[in-house]
Design a protein around this motif. Structure first.
Motif, mmCIF file in Angstrom:
data_model
loop_
_atom_site.group_PDB
_atom_site.id
_atom_site.type_symbol
_atom_site.label_atom_id
_atom_site.label_comp_id
_atom_site.label_asym_id
_atom_site.label_seq_id
_atom_site.Cartn_x
_atom_site.Cartn_y
_atom_site.Cartn_z
ATOM 1 N N LYS A 119 0.820 -1.219 0.000
ATOM 2 C CA LYS A 119 0.000 0.000 0.000
ATOM 3 C C LYS A 119 0.857 1.273 0.000
ATOM 4 O O LYS A 119 0.378 2.341 0.380
ATOM 5 C CB LYS A 119 -0.908 0.024 1.243
ATOM 6 C CG LYS A 119 -1.974 -1.048 1.283
ATOM 7 C CD LYS A 119 -3.125 -0.704 0.347
ATOM 8 C CE LYS A 119 -4.276 -1.688 0.495
ATOM 9 N NZ LYS A 119 -5.387 -1.344 -0.422
ATOM 10 N N GLN A 120 2.103 1.161 -0.437
ATOM 11 C CA GLN A 120 2.985 2.323 -0.346
ATOM 12 C C GLN A 120 2.513 3.481 -1.226
ATOM 13 O O GLN A 120 2.506 4.639 -0.792
ATOM 14 C CB GLN A 120 4.426 1.954 -0.726
ATOM 15 C CG GLN A 120 5.399 3.089 -0.403
ATOM 16 C CD GLN A 120 6.750 2.898 -1.056
ATOM 17 O OE1 GLN A 120 6.850 2.548 -2.223
ATOM 18 N NE2 GLN A 120 7.808 3.148 -0.289
ATOM 19 N N ILE A 121 2.122 3.195 -2.459
ATOM 20 C CA ILE A 121 1.683 4.255 -3.374
ATOM 21 C C ILE A 121 0.465 4.976 -2.802
ATOM 22 O O ILE A 121 0.386 6.212 -2.824
ATOM 23 C CB ILE A 121 1.335 3.670 -4.765
ATOM 24 C CG1 ILE A 121 2.517 2.872 -5.338
ATOM 25 C CG2 ILE A 121 0.920 4.776 -5.722
ATOM 26 C CD1 ILE A 121 3.749 3.664 -5.604
ATOM 27 N N GLU A 122 -0.466 4.186 -2.258
ATOM 28 C CA GLU A 122 -1.694 4.767 -1.700
ATOM 29 C C GLU A 122 -1.386 5.647 -0.483
ATOM 30 O O GLU A 122 -1.939 6.747 -0.337
ATOM 31 C CB GLU A 122 -2.676 3.664 -1.299
ATOM 32 C CG GLU A 122 -3.258 2.889 -2.462
ATOM 33 C CD GLU A 122 -2.398 1.717 -2.919
ATOM 34 O OE1 GLU A 122 -2.897 0.882 -3.691
ATOM 35 O OE2 GLU A 122 -1.207 1.625 -2.491
ATOM 36 N N LEU A 123 -0.490 5.175 0.389
ATOM 37 C CA LEU A 123 -0.188 5.960 1.583
ATOM 38 C C LEU A 123 0.618 7.206 1.230
ATOM 39 O O LEU A 123 0.421 8.265 1.833
ATOM 40 C CB LEU A 123 0.570 5.118 2.617
ATOM 41 C CG LEU A 123 0.811 5.840 3.958
ATOM 42 C CD1 LEU A 123 -0.517 6.216 4.623
ATOM 43 C CD2 LEU A 123 1.658 4.998 4.904
ATOM 44 N N LYS A 124 1.507 7.093 0.267
ATOM 45 C CA LYS A 124 2.279 8.269 -0.150
ATOM 46 C C LYS A 124 1.338 9.379 -0.608
ATOM 47 O O LYS A 124 1.478 10.543 -0.199
ATOM 48 C CB LYS A 124 3.240 7.897 -1.280
ATOM 49 C CG LYS A 124 4.127 9.040 -1.746
ATOM 50 C CD LYS A 124 5.177 9.383 -0.722
ATOM 51 C CE LYS A 124 6.189 10.377 -1.276
ATOM 52 N NZ LYS A 124 7.269 10.663 -0.323
ATOM 53 N N GLU A 125 0.397 9.047 -1.433
ATOM 54 C CA GLU A 125 -0.583 10.019 -1.906
ATOM 55 C C GLU A 125 -1.381 10.598 -0.733
ATOM 56 O O GLU A 125 -1.592 11.813 -0.643
ATOM 57 C CB GLU A 125 -1.529 9.355 -2.912
ATOM 58 C CG GLU A 125 -2.691 10.227 -3.377
ATOM 59 C CD GLU A 125 -2.271 11.364 -4.287
ATOM 60 O OE1 GLU A 125 -3.030 12.350 -4.384
ATOM 61 O OE2 GLU A 125 -1.188 11.285 -4.907
ATOM 62 N N ARG A 126 -1.805 9.720 0.168
ATOM 63 C CA ARG A 126 -2.625 10.172 1.297
ATOM 64 C C ARG A 126 -1.848 11.110 2.206
ATOM 65 O O ARG A 126 -2.386 12.122 2.681
ATOM 66 C CB ARG A 126 -3.122 8.953 2.102
ATOM 67 C CG ARG A 126 -4.135 9.321 3.180
ATOM 68 C CD ARG A 126 -5.434 9.794 2.540
ATOM 69 N NE ARG A 126 -6.314 10.464 3.495
ATOM 70 C CZ ARG A 126 -6.324 11.784 3.707
ATOM 71 N NH1 ARG A 126 -5.497 12.575 3.056
ATOM 72 N NH2 ARG A 126 -7.183 12.314 4.565
ATOM 73 N N LEU A 127 -0.582 10.809 2.465
ATOM 74 C CA LEU A 127 0.227 11.650 3.339
ATOM 75 C C LEU A 127 0.505 13.018 2.722
ATOM 76 O O LEU A 127 0.443 14.048 3.404
ATOM 77 C CB LEU A 127 1.551 10.954 3.677
ATOM 78 C CG LEU A 127 1.473 9.712 4.564
ATOM 79 C CD1 LEU A 127 2.861 9.114 4.755
ATOM 80 C CD2 LEU A 127 0.850 10.036 5.915
ATOM 81 N N LEU A 128 0.824 13.035 1.445
ATOM 82 C CA LEU A 128 1.085 14.312 0.775
ATOM 83 C C LEU A 128 -0.157 15.204 0.786
ATOM 84 O O LEU A 128 -0.073 16.405 1.058
ATOM 85 C CB LEU A 128 1.561 14.072 -0.659
ATOM 86 C CG LEU A 128 2.994 13.553 -0.818
ATOM 87 C CD1 LEU A 128 3.224 13.036 -2.235
ATOM 88 C CD2 LEU A 128 4.013 14.642 -0.475
ATOM 89 N N SER A 129 -1.292 14.601 0.494
ATOM 90 C CA SER A 129 -2.537 15.369 0.507
ATOM 91 C C SER A 129 -2.864 15.849 1.914
ATOM 92 O O SER A 129 -3.254 17.007 2.127
ATOM 93 C CB SER A 129 -3.685 14.525 -0.043
ATOM 94 O OG SER A 129 -4.901 15.252 0.010
ATOM 95 N N ALA A 130 -2.698 14.974 2.899
ATOM 96 C CA ALA A 130 -2.977 15.339 4.287
ATOM 97 C C ALA A 130 -2.102 16.511 4.728
ATOM 98 O O ALA A 130 -2.567 17.429 5.419
ATOM 99 C CB ALA A 130 -2.743 14.135 5.200
ATOM 100 N N TYR A 131 -0.851 16.490 4.320
ATOM 101 C CA TYR A 131 0.107 17.508 4.750
ATOM 102 C C TYR A 131 -0.120 18.840 4.038
ATOM 103 O O TYR A 131 -0.229 19.894 4.692
ATOM 104 C CB TYR A 131 1.526 17.001 4.491
ATOM 105 C CG TYR A 131 2.611 17.918 5.016
ATOM 106 C CD1 TYR A 131 2.911 17.957 6.373
ATOM 107 C CD2 TYR A 131 3.331 18.735 4.162
ATOM 108 C CE1 TYR A 131 3.907 18.799 6.864
ATOM 109 C CE2 TYR A 131 4.327 19.574 4.631
ATOM 110 C CZ TYR A 131 4.612 19.607 5.979
ATOM 111 O OH TYR A 131 5.593 20.447 6.462
ATOM 112 N N PHE A 132 -0.176 18.800 2.716
ATOM 113 C CA PHE A 132 -0.217 20.051 1.954
ATOM 114 C C PHE A 132 -1.619 20.617 1.738
ATOM 115 O O PHE A 132 -1.773 21.820 1.543
ATOM 116 C CB PHE A 132 0.469 19.869 0.591
ATOM 117 C CG PHE A 132 1.962 19.871 0.690
ATOM 118 C CD1 PHE A 132 2.653 21.038 0.989
ATOM 119 C CD2 PHE A 132 2.672 18.706 0.515
ATOM 120 C CE1 PHE A 132 4.032 21.046 1.108
ATOM 121 C CE2 PHE A 132 4.065 18.702 0.629
ATOM 122 C CZ PHE A 132 4.732 19.880 0.925
#
Length: 219
Positions: A119-132
């Motif tokens: 699930k790395q791709i999914e979490l990367k997207e989620r973290l970037l969106s959550a942060y920015f």
């Protein structure tokens, strides 16, 4: 025909959650993939742009960058306005006023846990969106566990991994590999372990390198 022609192009991407160019670069790279006929295998790698950042930084993004980069507040505000416009061109809604600047070490550990569970791709997207875009605090275990659960990760297992620091060595290994490659800034893309692209380049640039990787693999 060489058997290598049919294998996916491996793309290793070094980036940081707290890197505005990394989210933009991710979108531009994804644009390059839209009309690419071949297969691509993507793996994200850890890179901390500001490892000395406290988990709970007291202040705004303007405060942090003015101190960290030695710029005056007016310059920083102008830079963030420009960055917000560039992000909007890629369909991203950066909100620097809401952003919670924090140390990203735990977020990188969470990404290694996600990689283990597909699930790395999914979490990367989620973290970037959550942060920015959403002003979420991605330096805290509780927030990371909640975000991980949103993409289908086991919350209890992720919490245990973060609290035990099980993936700390994996983060260090990524950063060591970046040093070995001579990477000093992110995003940085490595295609098939030999073709490097620095920065959030235009989709056309990424596409040209993908085509070159395929041509060299099948030569």
């Amino acid at each position: 025909m060489n058997d290598n022609a049919a294998r996916p192009v491996k793309v290793d991407i070094w980036s940081d959650i707290a890197c505005p160019w990394c989210f933009i670069g991710k979108r531009r790279f994804e644009s390059a993939l839209q009309d690419f006929d071949g297969e691509v295998e993507v793996e994200f790698h850890s890179f901390e742009l500001a490892p000395d950042t406290p988990v709970d930084f007291e202040g705004s993004e303007v405060d942090f960058l003015a101190h960290h980069k030695g710029m005056d507040a007016g310059q920083v505000e102008q830079m963030l306005t420009q960055m917000t416009a560039l992000a909007a061109d890629e369909g991203l809604s950066y909100d620097f006023e809401a952003l919670r600047h924090t140390k990203t070490l735990l977020a990188h550990q969470a990404l290694h846990f996600a990689k283990e569970h597909g699930k790395q791709i999914e979490l990367k997207e989620r973290l970037l969106s959550a942060y920015f875009e959403q002003g979420r605090h991605v330096g805290r275990v509780d927030e990371l566990v909640a975000l991980g659960a949103e993409v289908g990760l086991d919350a209890d297992a992720l919490r245990e991994a973060l609290e035990s620091g099980r993936h700390a060595d994996d983060v260090e290994a990524d950063i060591a590999q970046a040093r070995a490659y001579g990477i000093s800034g992110v995003p940085f893309f490595v295609f098939d372990g030999r073709l490097g692209v620095s920065g959030a380049q235009a989709p056309e640039t990424f596409r040209q390198v993908l085509d070159r990787a395929v041509a060299e693999a099948s030569a």
